[in-house]
Design a protein around this motif. Structure first.
Motif, PDB file in Angstrom:
ATOM      1  N   SER A   1       1.428  -6.468   4.221  1.00 23.10           N
ATOM      2  CA  SER A   1       2.537  -5.531   4.418  1.00 23.10           C
ATOM      3  C   SER A   1       3.205  -5.255   3.076  1.00 23.10           C
ATOM      4  CB  SER A   1       3.544  -6.081   5.433  1.00 23.10           C
ATOM      5  OG  SER A   1       4.132  -7.264   4.963  1.00 23.10           O
ATOM      6  N   TYR A   2       3.656  -4.011   2.941  1.00 17.96           N
ATOM      7  CA  TYR A   2       4.347  -3.582   1.725  1.00 17.96           C
ATOM      8  C   TYR A   2       5.476  -2.672   2.150  1.00 17.96           C
ATOM      9  CZ  TYR A   2       5.207  -1.194  -2.699  1.00 17.96           C
ATOM     10  OH  TYR A   2       5.793  -0.660  -3.818  1.00 17.96           O
ATOM     11  N   GLU A   3       6.682  -3.031   1.769  1.00 15.74           N
ATOM     12  CA  GLU A   3       7.886  -2.278   2.113  1.00 15.74           C
ATOM     13  C   GLU A   3       7.972  -2.034   3.620  1.00 15.74           C
ATOM     14  OE1 GLU A   3       7.894   1.232  -0.322  1.00 15.74           O
ATOM     15  OE2 GLU A   3       8.528   0.103  -2.096  1.00 15.74           O
ATOM     16  N   GLY A   4       7.652  -3.044   4.402  1.00 11.96           N
ATOM     17  CA  GLY A   4       7.806  -2.977   5.850  1.00 11.96           C
ATOM     18  C   GLY A   4       6.641  -2.397   6.620  1.00 11.96           C
ATOM     19  N   GLY A   5       5.656  -1.809   5.949  1.00 10.99           N
ATOM     20  CA  GLY A   5       4.521  -1.211   6.647  1.00 10.99           C
ATOM     21  C   GLY A   5       3.249  -2.017   6.453  1.00 10.99           C
ATOM     22  N   LEU A   6       2.417  -2.053   7.502  1.00 15.51           N
ATOM     23  CA  LEU A   6       1.139  -2.759   7.411  1.00 15.51           C
ATOM     24  C   LEU A   6       0.118  -1.908   6.671  1.00 15.51           C
ATOM     25  CD1 LEU A   6       0.750  -4.355  10.959  1.00 15.51           C
ATOM     26  CD2 LEU A   6       1.304  -5.498   8.812  1.00 15.51           C
ATOM     27  N   LEU A   7      -0.689  -2.570   5.845  1.00 14.77           N
ATOM     28  CA  LEU A   7      -1.695  -1.879   5.032  1.00 14.77           C
ATOM     29  C   LEU A   7      -3.052  -2.533   5.208  1.00 14.77           C
ATOM     30  CD1 LEU A   7       0.167  -1.796   1.589  1.00 14.77           C
ATOM     31  CD2 LEU A   7       0.043   0.058   3.209  1.00 14.77           C
ATOM     32  N   SER A   8      -4.088  -1.733   5.046  1.00 25.39           N
ATOM     33  CA  SER A   8      -5.427  -2.309   4.907  1.00 25.39           C
ATOM     34  C   SER A   8      -5.629  -2.619   3.430  1.00 25.39           C
ATOM     35  CB  SER A   8      -6.484  -1.332   5.402  1.00 25.39           C
ATOM     36  OG  SER A   8      -6.554  -0.209   4.533  1.00 25.39           O
ATOM     37  N   LEU A   9      -6.706  -3.305   3.118  1.00 23.63           N
ATOM     38  CA  LEU A   9      -6.992  -3.626   1.718  1.00 23.63           C
ATOM     39  C   LEU A   9      -7.246  -2.354   0.916  1.00 23.63           C
ATOM     40  CD1 LEU A   9      -7.129  -6.207   0.057  1.00 23.63           C
ATOM     41  CD2 LEU A   9      -9.593  -6.192   0.360  1.00 23.63           C
ATOM     42  N   GLY A  10      -7.868  -1.358   1.537  1.00 17.05           N
ATOM     43  CA  GLY A  10      -8.106  -0.075   0.871  1.00 17.05           C
ATOM     44  C   GLY A  10      -6.809   0.659   0.566  1.00 17.05           C
ATOM     45  N   ASP A  11      -5.855   0.620   1.532  1.00 18.46           N
ATOM     46  CA  ASP A  11      -4.542   1.248   1.295  1.00 18.46           C
ATOM     47  C   ASP A  11      -3.805   0.539   0.160  1.00 18.46           C
ATOM     48  OD1 ASP A  11      -5.058   2.991   3.394  1.00 18.46           O
ATOM     49  OD2 ASP A  11      -3.972   1.755   4.857  1.00 18.46           O
ATOM     50  N   ALA A  12      -3.880  -0.801   0.154  1.00 13.25           N
ATOM     51  CA  ALA A  12      -3.234  -1.558  -0.922  1.00 13.25           C
ATOM     52  C   ALA A  12      -3.858  -1.211  -2.266  1.00 13.25           C
ATOM     53  CB  ALA A  12      -3.342  -3.059  -0.657  1.00 13.25           C
ATOM     54  N   GLU A  13      -5.167  -1.012  -2.285  1.00 11.93           N
ATOM     55  CA  GLU A  13      -5.841  -0.636  -3.529  1.00 11.93           C
ATOM     56  C   GLU A  13      -5.336   0.706  -4.034  1.00 11.93           C
ATOM     57  OE1 GLU A  13     -10.315   0.137  -5.351  1.00 11.93           O
ATOM     58  OE2 GLU A  13     -10.089  -0.522  -3.279  1.00 11.93           O
ATOM     59  N   THR A  14      -5.181   1.673  -3.138  1.00 10.62           N
ATOM     60  CA  THR A  14      -4.684   2.994  -3.520  1.00 10.62           C
ATOM     61  C   THR A  14      -3.266   2.901  -4.090  1.00 10.62           C
ATOM     62  OG1 THR A  14      -6.027   3.967  -1.775  1.00 10.62           O
ATOM     63  CG2 THR A  14      -4.276   5.340  -2.691  1.00 10.62           C
ATOM     64  N   ILE A  15      -2.418   2.144  -3.420  1.00 11.45           N
ATOM     65  CA  ILE A  15      -1.024   2.009  -3.864  1.00 11.45           C
ATOM     66  C   ILE A  15      -0.955   1.306  -5.220  1.00 11.45           C
ATOM     67  CG2 ILE A  15       1.151   0.841  -3.348  1.00 11.45           C
ATOM     68  CD1 ILE A  15       0.589   1.381  -0.385  1.00 11.45           C
TER      69      ILE A  15
END
Length: 133
Positions: free
Chosen positions: A70-84
């Motif tokens: 989770s980042y800033e309250g929202g759940l992320l996949s590993l791919g989303d975390a990579e993009t961010i």
């Protein structure tokens, strides 16, 4: 007529022992060059150094007991975390990523996130455990 017999030389008296020793030296020199490192290399700061991290250069991620990020309250996949993280690294070259890990989180998920930080060449990466061990 008496036949002269030659005396058999032992292994230590022949030049074969020096050949074997030479080949062993070559062998050990060759295998010493194969230093394979499969670990995650961490550059640790010096003992007395202080480092200032700006608030804009800091990203905090949490990993729950199921391994979800989770980042800033929202759940992320590993791919989303990579993009961010990739976009943040482009904006802030001195980016520091902090991962707070639940003690029950699957370790493969933790390792995957650490590998992601290494792949994206994050300047500073830190993680800590939360909860009871």
């Amino acid at each position: 007529m008496k036949i002269k017999r030659r005396k058999r030389l032992s292994f230590s008296e022949t030049s074969a022992s020096s050949d074997v020793a030479f080949l062993l030296i070559i062998y050990f020199l060759v295998i010493a060059g194969f230093n394979v490192n499969f670990g995650f290399l961490l550059t640790l700061p010096a003992k007395d150094s202080t480092r200032m991290i700006l608030k804009d250069d800091l990203m905090r991620f949490d990993m729950d007991e199921s391994g979800f990020i989770s980042y800033e309250g929202g759940l992320l996949s590993l791919g989303d975390a990579e993009t961010i993280i990739r976009s943040a690294v482009n904006r802030h070259p001195n980016l520091a990523v902090v991962l707070s890990i639940d003690s029950e989180a699957p370790w493969q998920e933790v390792v995957s996130f650490v590998e992601l930080a290494q792949k994206l060449e994050v300047d500073s990466f830190s993680f800590n455990m939360k909860g009871s061990i």
